[in-house]
Every structure is written in C-alpha cells, then in structure tokens.
Design a protein around this motif. Structure first.
Motif, short mmCIF file in Angstrom:
data_model
loop_
_atom_site.label_atom_id
_atom_site.label_comp_id
_atom_site.label_asym_id
_atom_site.label_seq_id
_atom_site.Cartn_x
_atom_site.Cartn_y
_atom_site.Cartn_z
N SER A 55 17.94 9.00 -2.25
CA SER A 55 17.56 10.20 -1.38
C SER A 55 15.90 10.30 -0.91
O SER A 55 15.68 11.26 -0.27
N ALA A 56 15.32 9.09 -1.53
CA ALA A 56 13.88 9.31 -1.30
C ALA A 56 13.59 8.31 -0.01
O ALA A 56 14.34 7.11 0.09
N THR A 57 12.75 8.43 0.72
CA THR A 57 12.36 7.50 1.84
C THR A 57 11.49 6.43 1.44
O THR A 57 10.20 6.77 1.04
N SER A 58 11.89 5.16 1.36
CA SER A 58 11.05 4.19 1.11
C SER A 58 10.00 3.59 2.28
O SER A 58 10.38 3.62 3.43
N LEU A 59 8.83 3.45 1.82
CA LEU A 59 7.78 3.45 2.88
C LEU A 59 7.04 2.01 2.49
O LEU A 59 6.15 1.42 3.33
N GLY A 60 7.28 1.47 1.20
CA GLY A 60 6.72 0.10 0.85
C GLY A 60 7.43 -0.44 -0.41
O GLY A 60 8.04 0.28 -1.14
N GLN A 61 7.49 -1.89 -0.57
CA GLN A 61 8.28 -2.42 -1.38
C GLN A 61 7.28 -3.13 -2.16
O GLN A 61 6.13 -3.69 -1.61
N LEU A 62 7.63 -3.55 -3.72
CA LEU A 62 6.94 -4.35 -4.60
C LEU A 62 6.99 -5.61 -4.46
O LEU A 62 8.12 -5.99 -4.01
N ARG A 63 5.88 -6.38 -3.97
CA ARG A 63 5.92 -7.61 -3.55
C ARG A 63 6.64 -8.58 -4.70
O ARG A 63 6.16 -8.35 -5.83
N GLY A 64 7.51 -9.34 -4.33
CA GLY A 64 8.07 -10.32 -5.09
C GLY A 64 9.25 -9.78 -5.88
O GLY A 64 10.11 -10.55 -6.60
N TYR A 65 9.52 -8.45 -5.70
CA TYR A 65 10.70 -7.61 -6.44
C TYR A 65 11.56 -7.18 -5.58
O TYR A 65 12.92 -6.93 -5.91
N PHE A 115 1.02 -8.46 -11.33
CA PHE A 115 0.29 -7.76 -10.23
C PHE A 115 1.24 -6.54 -9.88
O PHE A 115 2.40 -6.86 -9.56
N ILE A 116 0.58 -5.46 -9.25
CA ILE A 116 1.44 -4.42 -8.67
C ILE A 116 0.91 -4.49 -7.34
O ILE A 116 -0.15 -3.91 -7.20
N GLN A 117 1.63 -4.86 -6.34
CA GLN A 117 1.21 -5.05 -4.77
C GLN A 117 2.30 -4.57 -4.09
O GLN A 117 3.56 -4.89 -4.35
N VAL A 118 2.11 -3.50 -3.37
CA VAL A 118 3.14 -2.67 -2.27
C VAL A 118 2.85 -3.30 -0.97
O VAL A 118 1.80 -3.42 -0.40
N GLU A 119 3.81 -3.77 -0.30
CA GLU A 119 3.80 -4.20 1.06
C GLU A 119 4.60 -3.05 1.83
O GLU A 119 5.59 -2.60 1.51
N VAL A 120 3.77 -2.72 3.10
CA VAL A 120 4.20 -1.58 3.82
C VAL A 120 5.48 -2.17 4.57
O VAL A 120 5.44 -3.25 5.02
N THR A 121 6.66 -1.20 4.54
CA THR A 121 7.91 -1.88 5.27
C THR A 121 8.04 -1.36 6.72
O THR A 121 9.13 -1.62 7.16
N GLY A 122 7.50 -0.70 7.20
CA GLY A 122 7.67 -0.08 8.36
C GLY A 122 6.36 0.84 8.78
O GLY A 122 5.67 1.20 7.85
N ASN A 123 6.31 1.44 10.20
CA ASN A 123 5.25 2.25 10.53
C ASN A 123 5.52 3.22 11.41
O ASN A 123 4.73 4.00 12.16
N SER A 124 6.76 3.67 11.30
CA SER A 124 7.25 4.74 12.16
C SER A 124 7.13 6.20 11.37
O SER A 124 7.21 7.13 12.10
#
Length: 785
Positions: A668-678, A609-618
């Motif tokens: 150099s990219a701003t991360s907004l979400g991570q792949l669940r499980g990876y 599965f390709i599931q993205v979890e949001v890592t912040g809300n600022s």
C-alpha cells in the motif's frame, strides 16, 4: 575592597563562606526538589540581569533595560582582552564574555586560600578601558582540580581503567560537589562586593575545557578509559536503584544478566563498551542489554547536574540577579574523538540543563563541519529547543577570516571574509537569538590548532573593512530586535539525545544520519528550518508542515504516541530515516517501526552498504531527479573531508556498512527507490489519512528530493539553486552557491530593500532577482507592500 590575602580571608569569614560551613545541599540537587529561586518578582529586574521571554523570544534585561543581542568575547587569549576590546567597542558592543588564561580560574588553592586579585587585575584592565562594560566571567575548573585538593582527596579523582588518576575530581565526588560549590560561592560573593560589581552581569562555569565536557574525551592512549573511581561506582549503583525503582528483577532483564544486583553492578569495561562479537548496530540487542546505555546516561546526567549545581550556587550567592549559564547542551559536532562518539561527548542529557530554573543561557561555537565560505552556519545546539525552554541561545561566531591565514582559515580574501561575517550573523538575526564575536588570534595560543601560520600573526578581525562590517551588522541586529519579528519556518528537524546511548560506538552513523544530512544537504534545499531535540517534541506547540526525524531509532511508547498525535494534528509530512522507533528500551521490533511510520517493514540481518537507487521520476518527489540515480552510504568520504581542516571524519569506506538493514515491505506504500543489490524498497511514501509518511533506508536524501517533498507539503521554497537561505518575516539572507543571476521567492509581495545599505530593491515584489558572485551574502529587509 579587600586588597590582601588576610582581608580576603576576613571577607570570607564575614560572608559565612569558610570551609567549615555548609553552603549547598543536597549534594545532587537535581535529584531532589529544586529550591525556590531567589528572584521571582519582576520588580527585582530593575536591578541586575534577568532573562524574560518577550513575544516568544528570550531577551536579556540589564537594570530593567533590554540589552542588545550582539555581544563579543575577549578570550583566546584572555590576556589580550584589552587589545581585543579595541576592535569591538567602536561597534557599540556592551556585553562581553571574558576569562583568565588559567586552568583554575576560581582563584582557589583547593583549601581555604583565595587569590582573587589575579582575576581583579584582569577586570581592572577592561573596566579602565570601557567603564560601562558589562561582563560575564568564565570561571571554574578547565584543567582539573587545584593541586592541594587533589593531594588531599586522591580517592575522589577521576580514575581510568589503567589505574591512572586524572588531576581532576570525579564528577560523582560528593566532596568535590560541596567544596567546589563553596569556592564558587566565595568567588561570586567576593566579586558581587567588589568595585566591579556593577560591571559583572553573570558567570559562566567551565569544566574540562573552556567549555563543558566529559572526561571521557581523554579516553584512549596512555590514559585508558574513565571513570572507574569509587565515587562513580557508588553513583552508578544509586542511580540504578532510582532508575529501576529498587526492582532487581527489572535491572537483570534490562542488562541481560541474571546475577547482577544493585550492590554488584559496576562501571562497564572498555571491552564491554567496544563489544563487537554481535554485528548489531544496537547495544540493547546484544548480550549486554542496556548496561552500556545506563552507564553513559548516568554519567551524563551527573555531568549535567554538576553544571546545574554550580549555576544554582552562582545565583544563590549573588546579591542581585546575575546570569548563570554554560557552553553545554550540544546536540551536534561532538566528534573530536570520532570513533568514540557520541558516548564520550558528555552532552546527551542537555534537556536537564534546559529544564533547570538555575540556567539562564547556553552557547557554543557554530558547527565545525562545512563552515567555510562555501558552506553554512548552523549551531552545535538544537537551537529551537533552547529557546523553547526560555533560555538565551547565544551563538559563538568564531569564523576564521583571511587574517587567520594558513589552511585552517574559512575565508582566503578580504571580500570572502566580509561575506562570511554577513552569513554568520544572518543565522542568529533571522532566528531571533543572541550571538557574539570571537576571534582567536594572534599566534599559536590555543592547543587544538595553531591560530596563525606565523607565531605572532594578527588579530583575525583587525581590518578596517571587517570592523566596519561588524559595526553594520550590530546595528542591523539591534534594528531587528526592536521590531516584532515572527518565524516563517514550516519545516522542523529532530535529533534524539536519548537514542545515542542505545547505539554502539562506531565511526559513521552519526556523521551521516545527522551531521552530513544537516551540514551538507539541508543548506542546499532553499528552505529555512527549526531545530529540535526529539525529547522536547511534546512541548512544541508550533505547527509545521514537514517533520524530519534523522536518528530516532529509540522511541519509547509514550513518545511514539506524542509524535503520531503531533503529525495528525498538523496534517504534516514526516520523513523517517533508517530505523525510526525500532528500539523502545526493552526490545527491537519491526512492529515498533510500523507503528510509527504506518508502513510494514522488513529487515536484512547482514552488514552492507545502504544504497538506494531511484526507480522512477514521475512522482512529484522525484522532479528533476534522473532515473537510476542513487544515494546512500556507498560513497567517497572525500566529499566531506575536502573541506574539513582539523575535525576528524571517517575515511575507511568499510566503516560505512551497517547491520541490520531495513526496508519497506508494504504494497500500500508507493515505492520510489530500491535497495541496491536486494530489490527491496528503500524509499517510499504512504498516505496515512491524517498525515503523510516518507521512509528512507539510507541517510542522505538529495537536496532536490527534500525540496520536492517539502513543496508537495505546502512549504514555501525561497530558492531552487542551492543558495543558503535564512529568513524570518522581516529579513531574508541569501548566500549564493555560484556566480550569476540569483532568484529569491518570497511568501507574499513585499517592499524590499538592502538591509545593510538601505538601498531600495523593489516597491512591491514576490520575486527578487539579482546578480552575485559565488558565496556572496545579501541580506534583504522586507516590509508590507
């Protein structure tokens, strides 16, 4: 006018259309230089029907007068045309599509006999009822080729891998191209000299349906897989010689086959097409190379060229300018056989028809997914690509209101039906293209789905309130057409036609990365958008603030540079999904994605599965999104299937796993979400200096996030409460998502009125506030304050 078979044969001989003569050459005209069109002088437009682009929008002119954009269709069944005409005529509709309820509507026996009186009787009934009616005739081979032709040309028929032949010519049959073109010419010439000539403004070729479809749609089950006929084998080899410029080494490299030659290359087998030994999502990266992509591309080009061939025949055979066009060129909603899509759809080379001077219009039913009262109305076409090429885009409004009854209706009450019709017209109204009404009643008259719970139910629109609504909307469309309207769209979405040939046959990718995103999520953003085929991007002169690339995993180097140049020139924000530009036709490389997105990438060779979890809300993109919220392919298919009446949707959640999986590996990219499980970044943004790049591994960005990205790019947001919005600079249509207070924000202060009633809403306002019921549609007219 001829009245017997003998006189018809005499007519054909006098017209030079006997089958001993040759009308059309070469056999595959799209592969050679186009002939000069017959009607280049604008003065000729004073007689007949022509398309002209006025203020950026294609318009139909009949005998020198601009025709209304609001049409209707007298079909399903065509035998009830006069009864259906009774519903539409009071609204002042002049232009109608019409058809016979017969598979071979060319009225041709496959040899030299014609029976035009069958179609004439149909026309007589319509013209007697409305003498000034303007008609576009459906004509062609919906169910196959005539019996006598099939019997005489068995080797020319479509052949499945089971050995079974279809009662239809292979689209690669040169004999069929020649004979069918002469039959088309005979049909057009006859009716151009009939008593109904002044009523007929055009012809609509059909093939393998009342639309234009590939025979591959019949693949599977007892038929087997198409097309293994001798004409198709020969056509593929000729096509390969042209594609690879006679370079056999290039062919071998492309197919990963050191032994293949132009003389031995063959139509790929079912087993090759369903190759599953390698989990890669992309055919190009398997041992098959481009073998499958080449075959389907060849097939679809041939199918498009056949349509162009018939349109060319129509226009060259007519005494005055008449229209020629097709229900062809769909970029969406081809999932009648979900696991075989998109390869078996047949519409992948739509750009050929759009670029042809012999094709005047394209049309389709609006998208079948999420089309009910709680859904949306978008076309099966990438509509702005059609108008970009100067063609009439004609939207079929085949809504199923309450009178249709049963579980397949799109509205269940008279009030809902009225809202549905207003919503549907709002789309074409604000996009400034054409539309027509089609109701499919009564009874069980259509093989795909029963058209009424009762065997002889009512016509779907035959209700005084609905007919009054149709009349009001026709007037509104005409008013809009008389004004110099302008687009207000600042966002564009792109789907790739060429890319579909390079991905394997599977059930989910297109449903999620294209259909679900466009049909369920974009309607809730509160922002109107334009809709293009990626391959048309170099032609797009308009500037947008946001470009959304849904399924652009195949991007050749020249297109990559064109995309980057466009983003830089517009200072835009790009949203990329999954594997943008990963394939270039030769290899698959992370470097290709990096060159397009500007981000360094990583790849996981695992099916999951390709599931993205949001890592912040600022971050501004995540305004209103809860931390830890996730989106992606690990979902309940019931979200989609609960509102699908008869179109298939993949229900096996195991099919929602993909390989490979891509992620951002760029500090150099701003991360907004991570792949669940990876733990890798699956959602990121990077400032590229001249433009901004947003990458998403998963297919389904939430509406709130799309809205936030667009707003950060300076796109105007009309609504923040999931209302469906259609807009141009004169009209704004709002379909409420819930009961209660509604808000619409305008780009500039305007005088606002209800477009249908004329009631004043505000003398000068940039915000419209009103109460509405869920799914109620309001159309507002805007004037300079």
């Amino acid at each position: 006018m001829q009245s017997s078979n003998d006189s018809r044969r005499n007519f054909l001989k006098k017209a030079g259309l006997a089958f001993s003569s040759s009308l059309i050459s070469p056999v595959f005209p799209a592969l050679a230089a186009e002939d000069t069109p017959r009607y280049l002088d604008d003065a000729v437009a004073e007689k007949g029907a022509v398309v002209k682009v006025i203020n950026g929008y294609p318009e139909l002119f009949i005998d020198g007068q601009k025709a209304s954009r609001m049409w209707a269709r007298l079909a399903l069944p065509g035998d009830y045309g006069p009864e259906k005409l009774e519903m539409y005529a009071p609204a002042g509709i002049q232009v109608y599509f019409t058809s016979l309820d017969t598979a071979i509507s060319l009225c041709w026996n496959g040899e030299e006999e014609f029976y035009f009186d069958k179609y004439e009787a149909h026309l007589r009934r319509l013209v007697e009822q409305k003498p000034d009616i303007r008609l576009i005739l459906y004509v062609g081979a919906a169910g196959g080729a005539p019996y006598k032709w099939c019997k005489a040309h068995e080797e020319e028929l479509t052949q499945f891998d089971t050995g079974q032949r279809l009662e239809a010519a292979s689209i690669a049959s040169k004999i069929w191209w020649e004979d069918s073109a002469r039959a088309f010419a005979a049909f057009v010439k006859y009716f151009s000299n009939s008593r109904y000539a002044q009523n007929i403004i055009g012809f609509n070729p059909i093939y393998n349906a009342n639309e234009w479809f590939s025979h591959h749609r019949k693949s599977g089950g007892k038929f087997g897989w198409a097309d293994f006929s001798k004409p198709m084998q020969e056509r593929l080899r000729d096509w390969l010689r042209a594609r690879y410029a006679g370079d056999e080494r290039a062919l071998r490299e492309s197919w990963n086959d050191p032994n293949v030659t132009f003389e031995t290359a063959s139509v790929p087998s079912k087993e090759q097409r369903l190759y599953a030994e390698d989990p890669s999502f992309f055919y190009t990266l398997t041992p098959l190379g481009n073998r499958i992509a080449d075959y389907y591309l060849c097939y679809d080009e041939t199918l498009a060229e056949l349509g162009i061939h018939w349109c060319k025949t129509i226009k060259q055979s007519s005494d005055i300018p008449r229209l020629a066009g097709m229900m062809y060129g769909y970029s969406y909603c081809g999932r009648h056989d979900s696991n075989l899509y998109p390869h078996h759809h047949g519409h992948g080379t739509a750009m050929l028809a759009m670029q042809s001077e012999w094709v005047d219009f394209m049309h389709s039913p609006y998208h079948y997914y999420n089309r009910s009262i709680n859904g949306t109305h978008y076309s099966q076409h990438a509509v702005d690509t059609v108008t970009l090429h100067g063609k009439l885009m004609v939207d079929q409004i085949d809504s199923k209101p309450h009178l249709r009854g049963g579980s397949n209706q799109n509205a269940s009450t008279p009030w809902e039906s009225e809202q549905l019709l207003k919503r549907d017209v709002s789309y074409s109204l604000t996009k400034n293209f054409h539309a027509y009404w089609l109701e499919g009643g009564p009874g069980n008259m259509f093989p795909i789905v029963r058209h009424s719970p009762e065997a002889w139910g009512p016509f779907w629109f035959d209700d005084p309130a609905l007919l009054d609504t149709i009349g009001q909307l026709k007037k509104l469309v005409d008013q809009n057409q008389s004004e110099n309207n302008a687009s207000v769209t600042e966002m564009a979405i792109f789907t790739s036609n060429e890319g579909l040939y390079h991905r394997r046959m599977e059930k989910v990718f297109g449903n999620l990365y294209v259909e679900a995103f466009r049909q369920w999520f974009m309607p809730k953003v509160g922002i109107p958008f334009d809709d293009y085929i990626l391959e048309a991007l170099p032609m797009v002169e308009k500037s947008y603030k946001v470009y959304v690339f849904m399924d652009v995993h195949y991007v050749p180097p020249k297109m990559r540079e064109a995309i980057k140049a466009k983003l830089e020139a517009d200072g835009a924000t790009a949203i990329w999904f999954y594997a943008p530009g990963y394939l270039d036709g030769k290899t698959g490389s992370l470097k290709h994605i990096e060159a397009l997105t500007g981000m360094k990438m990583g790849k996981i060779d695992k099916q999951d599965f390709i599931q993205v979890e949001v890592t912040g809300n600022s971050h501004p993109f995540l305004k209103g999104v809860k931390q830890g919220e996730s989106f992606g392919t690990d979902m309940d298919p019931g979200f989609f299937t609960k509102d699908i009446r008869w179109m298939p949707w993949p229900k096996n959640t195991g099919d929602y796993k993909f390989a490979p999986i891509f992620y951002v590996n760029d500090r150099s990219a701003t991360s907004l979400g991570q792949l669940r499980g990876y733990g890798h970044t699956g959602f990121a943004v990077k400032d590229m200096g001249q433009y901004r790049s947003v990458y998403v591994s998963a297919p389904l960005l939430q509406p709130e996030i799309i809205r936030n990205i667009a707003e950060s790019a300076g796109v105007h947001v009309y609504n923040r409460d999931h209302a469906l919005i259609y807009a141009n600079n004169r009209y704004v249509s709002v379909t409420a998502a819930r009961d209660g207070q509604q808000e619409v924000f305008l780009p500039a202060p305007a005088k606002v009125a209800d477009a249908l009633t004329g009631e004043a809403v505000a003398a000068k306002a940039q915000r419209i506030a009103f109460k509405a019921k869920a799914y109620e549609t309001r159309i507002f007219r805007l004037e300079e304050a």
